[in-house]
Design an enzyme around this catalytic site. Structure first.
Site, PDB file in Angstrom:
ATOM      1  N   LYS A 153      61.856   5.924  19.712  1.00  0.00           N
ATOM      2  CA  LYS A 153      61.980   5.231  21.002  1.00  0.00           C
ATOM      3  C   LYS A 153      60.593   4.924  21.556  1.00  0.00           C
ATOM      4  O   LYS A 153      60.346   3.830  22.063  1.00  0.00           O
ATOM      5  CB  LYS A 153      62.804   6.078  21.988  1.00  0.00           C
ATOM      6  CG  LYS A 153      64.285   6.093  21.632  1.00  0.00           C
ATOM      7  CD  LYS A 153      65.108   7.107  22.418  1.00  0.00           C
ATOM      8  CE  LYS A 153      66.525   7.173  21.822  1.00  0.00           C
ATOM      9  NZ  LYS A 153      67.413   8.107  22.490  1.00  0.00           N
TER      10      LYS A 153
ATOM     11  N   GLN B  23      66.773  12.959  26.234  1.00  0.00           N
ATOM     12  CA  GLN B  23      67.355  12.986  24.896  1.00  0.00           C
ATOM     13  C   GLN B  23      68.415  14.085  24.824  1.00  0.00           C
ATOM     14  O   GLN B  23      68.159  15.231  25.193  1.00  0.00           O
ATOM     15  CB  GLN B  23      66.246  13.199  23.849  1.00  0.00           C
ATOM     16  CG  GLN B  23      66.726  13.108  22.419  1.00  0.00           C
ATOM     17  CD  GLN B  23      67.269  11.739  22.027  1.00  0.00           C
ATOM     18  OE1 GLN B  23      66.826  10.709  22.531  1.00  0.00           O
ATOM     19  NE2 GLN B  23      68.243  11.714  21.152  1.00  0.00           N
TER      20      GLN B  23
ATOM     21  N   ASP C 213      70.288   4.703  29.632  1.00  0.00           N
ATOM     22  CA  ASP C 213      71.251   5.101  28.591  1.00  0.00           C
ATOM     23  C   ASP C 213      72.678   4.671  28.946  1.00  0.00           C
ATOM     24  O   ASP C 213      73.555   4.663  28.089  1.00  0.00           O
ATOM     25  CB  ASP C 213      71.255   6.629  28.426  1.00  0.00           C
ATOM     26  CG  ASP C 213      70.453   7.110  27.230  1.00  0.00           C
ATOM     27  OD1 ASP C 213      70.427   6.394  26.216  1.00  0.00           O
ATOM     28  OD2 ASP C 213      69.869   8.199  27.322  1.00  0.00           O
TER      29      ASP C 213
HETATM   30  N1  GUN Z   1      71.427  11.640  21.566  1.00  0.00           N
HETATM   31  C1  GUN Z   1      72.130  10.947  20.608  1.00  0.00           C
HETATM   32  N2  GUN Z   1      72.251   9.659  20.988  1.00  0.00           N
HETATM   33  C2  GUN Z   1      71.627   9.535  22.177  1.00  0.00           C
HETATM   34  C3  GUN Z   1      71.412   8.433  23.053  1.00  0.00           C
HETATM   35  O1  GUN Z   1      71.839   7.301  22.837  1.00  0.00           O
HETATM   36  N3  GUN Z   1      70.711   8.723  24.181  1.00  0.00           N
HETATM   37  C4  GUN Z   1      70.248   9.958  24.472  1.00  0.00           C
HETATM   38  N4  GUN Z   1      69.590  10.127  25.604  1.00  0.00           N
HETATM   39  N5  GUN Z   1      70.433  10.999  23.683  1.00  0.00           N
HETATM   40  C5  GUN Z   1      71.116  10.772  22.539  1.00  0.00           C
END
Ligand code: GUN
Length: 286
Positions: free
Chosen positions: A54, A98, A121
Site C-alpha cells: 500500500k 490494517q 477502506d
Molecule cells: N486486511 C485484509 N484485507 C484488508 C483490507 O482491505 N483493509 C484493511 N485495512 N485490512 C485488511
C-alpha cells in the site's frame, strides 16, 4: 469462442496511472497533497506485506503516506487515541488500520472510531449504510475493483443475473449492493444455500468469494457466463496460488474469467488509492 482473460494487472496499472496524473494536477494547480495514514499493529508477516504494498502504491502515485507501525502490546486506548488525532488532522485525508488487529483490541471499536469522512477502506457502518441507500460514501475496495474490472472489460451488468457466492462484510455483502446499483438482478448465496450448483448455473455473472480453493467448477457455470474470482488460496497439491474457481476447468466454457493471481487481487490497492484521491477532493470541497 476463446474466453476473454480479464487482466487485472493491466487494468489496475491503468487506474494507477490515471490517478498519478490526477494527483499531480491537484498538487500543481491547487497545492493539495493527498495524504493517507497507514496503521499496523503487531508483526503479522502477511499484514506487513500488504502494508508495504500500500505504501509503495502511494509512492508511485504521488500520495503522501504516514506510517504508524505500532508494537503488538499497543493498547486499544492508545490505538483509539491515535485514530482520534488523525481524524482531527486537516492534512490527513484517509486513515487505514490494517486488519486483523491483535486479539486484545476490539476491531469493531477500531472501525467505528475512524471518521466516515476518512474511511478509505469503506468498513465504517456509515459507509456501508450510505452504499445501501445509494448515498455518497467510501466503497470497500475489493468489490469496487470488481465493478471496474467488468466496466473496463466492456461487460454489461445491467439486467444481468448475478450470483455472488459468499456473504462476508468486506466482499459478498458490499458486492451485492454494488451489482444492484449497476442494475443487475442479484442473488447472494452462502454455506446454507440449497442446490448451489443450480443457483450458480442461472448466472450470467458469477462472483466467487468463499475462500475454498477451486470450488466453482464447470458444474456450477453455464456456457458463456462471466466468472469473477475473488479467492486467493494455496493449492494443497501444488502449493501455488489459486482462486475459488477452477480456472482450467472453466476456461473453455466461460466468455470471460479473472485469473488468480493477476485478476481481482491487484485491483484492491488501486481502488484504495482512488478512495484516497476522492477523500482529498471531498475535504477540499472539490
Ligand atoms: N486486511 C485484509 N484485507 C484488508 C483490507 O482491505 N483493509 C484493511 N485495512 N485490512 C485488511
Amino acid at each position: 469462442m476463446a474466453a476473454h482473460i480479464i487482466d487485472g494487472k493491466k487494468i489496475s496499472s491503468e487506474i494507477k496511472d490515471e490517478l498519478k496524473e490526477k494527483v499531480r494536477i491537484l498538487k500543481e494547480e491547487k497545492g493539495i497533497e493527498v495524504t493517507l495514514a497507514v496503521i499496523l499493529v503487531g508483526e503479522d508477516p502477511a499484514s506487513q506485506v500488504y502494508v508495504r504494498n500500500k505504501k509503495r502504491a502511494c509512492e508511485y502515485i504521488g500520495i503522501r503516506s504516514l506510517s504508524y507501525e505500532l508494537p503488538e502490546t499497543t493498547t486499544e486506548e492508545e490505538l483509539l487515541k491515535l485514530i482520534d488525532e488523525l481524524n482531527n488532522r486537516k492534512d490527513v485525508d484517509g486513515i487505514l488500520v490494517q486488519m486483523p488487529v491483535p486479539d486484545h483490541i476490539d476491531d469493531k471499536k477500531v472501525i467505528d472510531a475512524i471518521s466516515p469522512l476518512k474511511d478509505v477502506d469503506g468498513f465504517h457502518p456509515m459507509s456501508v449504510g450510505a452504499l445501501c441507500i445509494g448515498e455518497r460514501g467510501f466503497v470497500s475496495c475489493t468489490p469496487a475493483g470488481v465493478i471496474q474490472l467488468l466496466k473496463r472489460s466492456n461487460i454489461e451488468i445491467s439486467g444481468k443475473e448475478c450470483v455472488i457466492v459468499g456473504r462476508s462484510n468486506i466482499v459478498g455483502k458490499p458486492m451485492s449492493l454494488l451489482m444492484l446499483r449497476e442494475n443487475a438482478t442479484v442473488t447472494v448465496t452462502h454455506s446454507r444455500t440449497k442446490d448451489l450448483q443450480a443457483v450458480c448455473k442461472r448466472a450470467d455473472i458469477v462472483i466467487a468469494a468463499i475462500g475454498k480453493p477451486k470450488m466453482i467448477t464447470a458444474d456450477y457455470v453455464k456456457e458463456g457466463a462471466v466468472v469473477i474470482d475473488v479467492g486467493i488460496n494455496r493449492d494443497a497439491e501444488t502449493g501455488k496460488l489459486c482462486g475459488d474457481a477452477d480456472y482450467d476447468g472453466l476456461i473453455d466454457i466461460v466468455s470471460a474469467i479473472t485469473p488468480v493471481p493477476g485478476g481481482v487481487g491487484p485491483m484492491t490497492i488501486a481502488m484504495l488509492m482512488n478512495n484516497c484521491y476522492e477523500a482529498a477532493l471531498m475535504h477540499n470541497d472539490l
